[in-house]
Design a protein around this motif. Sequence first.
Motif, PDB file in Angstrom:
ATOM      1  N   LEU A  26       0.844  -1.192   0.000  1.00 24.05           N
ATOM      2  CA  LEU A  26       0.000   0.000   0.000  1.00 24.05           C
ATOM      3  C   LEU A  26       0.878   1.241   0.000  1.00 24.05           C
ATOM      4  O   LEU A  26       1.780   1.376   0.823  1.00 24.05           O
ATOM      5  CB  LEU A  26      -0.902  -0.017   1.229  1.00 24.05           C
ATOM      6  CG  LEU A  26      -1.847   1.180   1.406  1.00 24.05           C
ATOM      7  CD1 LEU A  26      -2.869   1.216   0.292  1.00 24.05           C
ATOM      8  CD2 LEU A  26      -2.550   1.109   2.760  1.00 24.05           C
ATOM      9  N   ARG A  27       0.600   2.142  -0.928  1.00 23.89           N
ATOM     10  CA  ARG A  27       1.309   3.415  -0.992  1.00 23.89           C
ATOM     11  C   ARG A  27       0.283   4.535  -0.957  1.00 23.89           C
ATOM     12  O   ARG A  27      -0.582   4.626  -1.837  1.00 23.89           O
ATOM     13  CB  ARG A  27       2.150   3.511  -2.274  1.00 23.89           C
ATOM     14  CG  ARG A  27       3.337   2.557  -2.290  1.00 23.89           C
ATOM     15  CD  ARG A  27       4.385   2.973  -1.253  1.00 23.89           C
ATOM     16  NE  ARG A  27       5.505   2.025  -1.176  1.00 23.89           N
ATOM     17  CZ  ARG A  27       5.583   1.025  -0.337  1.00 23.89           C
ATOM     18  NH1 ARG A  27       4.602   0.823   0.551  1.00 23.89           N
ATOM     19  NH2 ARG A  27       6.607   0.207  -0.330  1.00 23.89           N
ATOM     20  N   LEU A  28       0.371   5.371   0.038  1.00 25.73           N
ATOM     21  CA  LEU A  28      -0.602   6.442   0.194  1.00 25.73           C
ATOM     22  C   LEU A  28      -0.348   7.575  -0.777  1.00 25.73           C
ATOM     23  O   LEU A  28       0.800   7.973  -1.007  1.00 25.73           O
ATOM     24  CB  LEU A  28      -0.579   6.986   1.620  1.00 25.73           C
ATOM     25  CG  LEU A  28      -0.972   6.012   2.746  1.00 25.73           C
ATOM     26  CD1 LEU A  28      -0.952   6.737   4.078  1.00 25.73           C
ATOM     27  CD2 LEU A  28      -2.333   5.395   2.482  1.00 25.73           C
ATOM     28  N   ARG A  53     -16.589   9.239  -5.591  1.00 28.26           N
ATOM     29  CA  ARG A  53     -16.656   7.790  -5.368  1.00 28.26           C
ATOM     30  C   ARG A  53     -15.457   7.094  -6.011  1.00 28.26           C
ATOM     31  O   ARG A  53     -15.020   7.452  -7.097  1.00 28.26           O
ATOM     32  CB  ARG A  53     -17.956   7.240  -5.959  1.00 28.26           C
ATOM     33  CG  ARG A  53     -18.062   5.746  -5.984  1.00 28.26           C
ATOM     34  CD  ARG A  53     -19.413   5.276  -6.435  1.00 28.26           C
ATOM     35  NE  ARG A  53     -20.429   5.485  -5.403  1.00 28.26           N
ATOM     36  CZ  ARG A  53     -21.706   5.089  -5.534  1.00 28.26           C
ATOM     37  NH1 ARG A  53     -22.106   4.493  -6.643  1.00 28.26           N
ATOM     38  NH2 ARG A  53     -22.559   5.297  -4.556  1.00 28.26           N
ATOM     39  N   GLY A  54     -14.942   6.082  -5.313  1.00 32.16           N
ATOM     40  CA  GLY A  54     -13.861   5.270  -5.853  1.00 32.16           C
ATOM     41  C   GLY A  54     -12.470   5.776  -5.556  1.00 32.16           C
ATOM     42  O   GLY A  54     -11.508   5.317  -6.185  1.00 32.16           O
ATOM     43  N   ASN A  55     -12.317   6.706  -4.602  1.00 32.50           N
ATOM     44  CA  ASN A  55     -11.000   7.239  -4.272  1.00 32.50           C
ATOM     45  C   ASN A  55     -10.451   6.660  -2.970  1.00 32.50           C
ATOM     46  O   ASN A  55      -9.619   7.268  -2.310  1.00 32.50           O
ATOM     47  CB  ASN A  55     -11.057   8.762  -4.191  1.00 32.50           C
ATOM     48  CG  ASN A  55     -11.077   9.415  -5.556  1.00 32.50           C
ATOM     49  OD1 ASN A  55     -10.028   9.707  -6.137  1.00 32.50           O
ATOM     50  ND2 ASN A  55     -12.271   9.631  -6.099  1.00 32.50           N
ATOM     51  N   ALA A  56     -10.911   5.480  -2.596  1.00 32.26           N
ATOM     52  CA  ALA A  56     -10.366   4.691  -1.480  1.00 32.26           C
ATOM     53  C   ALA A  56     -10.519   5.371  -0.122  1.00 32.26           C
ATOM     54  O   ALA A  56      -9.714   5.143   0.777  1.00 32.26           O
ATOM     55  CB  ALA A  56      -8.897   4.358  -1.728  1.00 32.26           C
ATOM     56  N   LYS A  57     -11.569   6.170   0.053  1.00 30.87           N
ATOM     57  CA  LYS A  57     -11.767   6.811   1.354  1.00 30.87           C
ATOM     58  C   LYS A  57     -12.145   5.784   2.424  1.00 30.87           C
ATOM     59  O   LYS A  57     -11.700   5.879   3.573  1.00 30.87           O
ATOM     60  CB  LYS A  57     -12.815   7.912   1.260  1.00 30.87           C
ATOM     61  CG  LYS A  57     -14.181   7.482   0.760  1.00 30.87           C
ATOM     62  CD  LYS A  57     -15.103   8.674   0.631  1.00 30.87           C
ATOM     63  CE  LYS A  57     -16.470   8.257   0.119  1.00 30.87           C
ATOM     64  NZ  LYS A  57     -16.399   7.684  -1.257  1.00 30.87           N
ATOM     65  N   THR A  58     -12.967   4.795   2.056  1.00 35.43           N
ATOM     66  CA  THR A  58     -13.337   3.759   3.021  1.00 35.43           C
ATOM     67  C   THR A  58     -12.146   2.877   3.367  1.00 35.43           C
ATOM     68  O   THR A  58     -11.939   2.513   4.530  1.00 35.43           O
ATOM     69  CB  THR A  58     -14.492   2.913   2.463  1.00 35.43           C
ATOM     70  OG1 THR A  58     -15.600   3.767   2.159  1.00 35.43           O
ATOM     71  CG2 THR A  58     -14.929   1.861   3.473  1.00 35.43           C
ATOM     72  N   ALA A  59     -11.354   2.518   2.350  1.00 31.31           N
ATOM     73  CA  ALA A  59     -10.164   1.697   2.596  1.00 31.31           C
ATOM     74  C   ALA A  59      -9.173   2.428   3.494  1.00 31.31           C
ATOM     75  O   ALA A  59      -8.576   1.838   4.404  1.00 31.31           O
ATOM     76  CB  ALA A  59      -9.507   1.324   1.271  1.00 31.31           C
ATOM     77  N   GLY A 232      -7.346  10.677  -6.792  1.00 33.66           N
ATOM     78  CA  GLY A 232      -6.735   9.366  -6.909  1.00 33.66           C
ATOM     79  C   GLY A 232      -6.508   8.940  -8.344  1.00 33.66           C
ATOM     80  O   GLY A 232      -5.653   8.084  -8.610  1.00 33.66           O
ATOM     81  N   ALA A 233      -7.248   9.519  -9.299  1.00 29.22           N
ATOM     82  CA  ALA A 233      -7.105   9.134 -10.707  1.00 29.22           C
ATOM     83  C   ALA A 233      -5.706   9.432 -11.230  1.00 29.22           C
ATOM     84  O   ALA A 233      -5.200   8.730 -12.106  1.00 29.22           O
ATOM     85  CB  ALA A 233      -8.148   9.858 -11.554  1.00 29.22           C
ATOM     86  N   ALA A 234      -5.066  10.468 -10.693  1.00 26.87           N
ATOM     87  CA  ALA A 234      -3.720  10.824 -11.145  1.00 26.87           C
ATOM     88  C   ALA A 234      -2.646   9.974 -10.476  1.00 26.87           C
ATOM     89  O   ALA A 234      -1.485  10.019 -10.885  1.00 26.87           O
ATOM     90  CB  ALA A 234      -3.450  12.302 -10.866  1.00 26.87           C
ATOM     91  N   GLU A 235      -3.031   9.191  -9.443  1.00 23.94           N
ATOM     92  CA  GLU A 235      -2.047   8.403  -8.702  1.00 23.94           C
ATOM     93  C   GLU A 235      -2.373   6.912  -8.706  1.00 23.94           C
ATOM     94  O   GLU A 235      -1.934   6.167  -7.842  1.00 23.94           O
ATOM     95  CB  GLU A 235      -1.938   8.924  -7.265  1.00 23.94           C
ATOM     96  CG  GLU A 235      -1.611  10.410  -7.212  1.00 23.94           C
ATOM     97  CD  GLU A 235      -1.096  10.854  -5.855  1.00 23.94           C
ATOM     98  OE1 GLU A 235      -0.211  10.177  -5.304  1.00 23.94           O
ATOM     99  OE2 GLU A 235      -1.584  11.886  -5.352  1.00 23.94           O
ATOM    100  N   GLY A 236      -3.185   6.497  -9.677  1.00 24.54           N
ATOM    101  CA  GLY A 236      -3.468   5.080  -9.828  1.00 24.54           C
ATOM    102  C   GLY A 236      -4.460   4.513  -8.848  1.00 24.54           C
ATOM    103  O   GLY A 236      -4.516   3.298  -8.640  1.00 24.54           O
ATOM    104  N   ILE A 237      -5.272   5.366  -8.220  1.00 25.26           N
ATOM    105  CA  ILE A 237      -6.276   4.911  -7.262  1.00 25.26           C
ATOM    106  C   ILE A 237      -7.647   5.049  -7.899  1.00 25.26           C
ATOM    107  O   ILE A 237      -8.029   6.119  -8.353  1.00 25.26           O
ATOM    108  CB  ILE A 237      -6.215   5.724  -5.960  1.00 25.26           C
ATOM    109  CG1 ILE A 237      -4.854   5.556  -5.289  1.00 25.26           C
ATOM    110  CG2 ILE A 237      -7.323   5.323  -5.004  1.00 25.26           C
ATOM    111  CD1 ILE A 237      -4.661   6.439  -4.079  1.00 25.26           C
TER     112      ILE A 237
END
Length: 503
Positions: A26-28, A53-59, A232-237
Amino acid sequence: MKPSDTAIKFLESLKIPEGPRAGKPLRLADFQKQFVRGALEPENMVACLSIGRGNAKTALSAGMALAALMGKLDKQPKREIIFAARNRDQAKIAFSFLVGFMESLPAAERKKFDVRRGQRLEVEYSGNGGGLARCIAADGKSILGGAPILAILDERAAWEREKGDSLENSILSGLGKRNGKALLISTSAPDDANTFSRWLDEPPPGTYVQEHRPAAGLPADDPDSLLIANPGAAEGIGASLEWLRSQARRAIARGGSALSSFRNLNRNERVSSDDRSVLVTVDEWLAAEVSELPPRQGPCVLGVDLGGSRSMSAAALYWPETARLEAVGTFPAVPGLADRGAADGVSGRYVEMRDRGELTVLGENTVPPGPWLAEVVKLVDGVPISCIVGDRFRNAEFAEAMQKANLRVPFIWRGFGWKDGAEDIERFRRSLFDGRVKCLPSLLLRSSMADSITLVDPAGNHKLAKARSLGRVDPTAATILAVAQGDRMLAQPARKTRAPIWA
């Protein structure tokens, strides 16, 4: 080390539990580190994260919950961590992430965990003083007596108002027992009155706010604003920018609820995703905004909605021949615009409208109809008004106001019920969709249109109503009256005159 540095180091020692990159370290991303640091500042008790949605906020929050459960963030024994959501299934998502991260720990550490997936979803940790993580749904009774050191309120904007507020209050009251922290994570709520929106707009002391919301009024497929809502789209998330743009174009092509839902969930905008009774969608209204207004040419129609005591009065000036529309609203001076905006759940929007010249203040506790109507007439700079359109149930007040304003023009009475309202709304929509409404970008009209819905009877007739009790739809009502009357005027056949015949 600071608690935030400890948390970041711990999180980056874990492995991604699911998805295309499952099993990799995992890389933040930068925005995730920013949230961790803000949330774990000692002076903050509540941290709010609003993102697409989909930017790993829950994770991310589940990883922080695992760190708290294992005593990485707090050394208190018998630690309690809560996953709260609208229902059990939603809470289970964060719970599953925690279990997935736990499975990436060394075997010796995994033996200290006891995962229970029965009627209650719980994870118990026996090492380092022990701890318990559990899931609860939005029912305040289920948390009474708790003392969590960390509470995660997942998709807070989607909670039912009464039950959600009750659960939130119960959790926050329990945090003080053990100096705990709460993480409120969600995509944007559909309106400013939502409790999550109030946390973002009016954060109390001890609250950290991180909101990834682009400016309003931009195209749905605008790449820069998509990256604001989805860093996250710019960092592969999560989803890539290309996928987001393709979905935006699909939503634009479909329109309606598909577009509203994309704006709310993927662009993180405060747009209602339910358009079954929406007057017009955001994008349909934005299509009427132009950078330069058409000329004031031909007859002018004045649509008026007189406000009651302490409410807004609004007027709309419409030139049907050129499709030019101008609108203005007026509040009484007491209470002030800032206080009124706070009470209505729109923060400083009224003050911004005043600074833009779209909202004025007149009178003390009420807007005086006569002087106000005289001020509205001054806006046309001497251009004659062909007629005034207003609510028939306020005819006595209108007659007095026109007399005081020295106005002698025809007055057309319209109702806001099913009969007149349905016709006027349909004519307004037809004019808007056909490009016969042109106005400058107006925060007053944007805000009013967002608060406007229609109630539909069994026969399919529509009448104007508020989307929320604190909404202001007066400018919308005035606009509908003016545009509908202009449409009727254009539809009337031109009278042919014959030359006089002398006997």
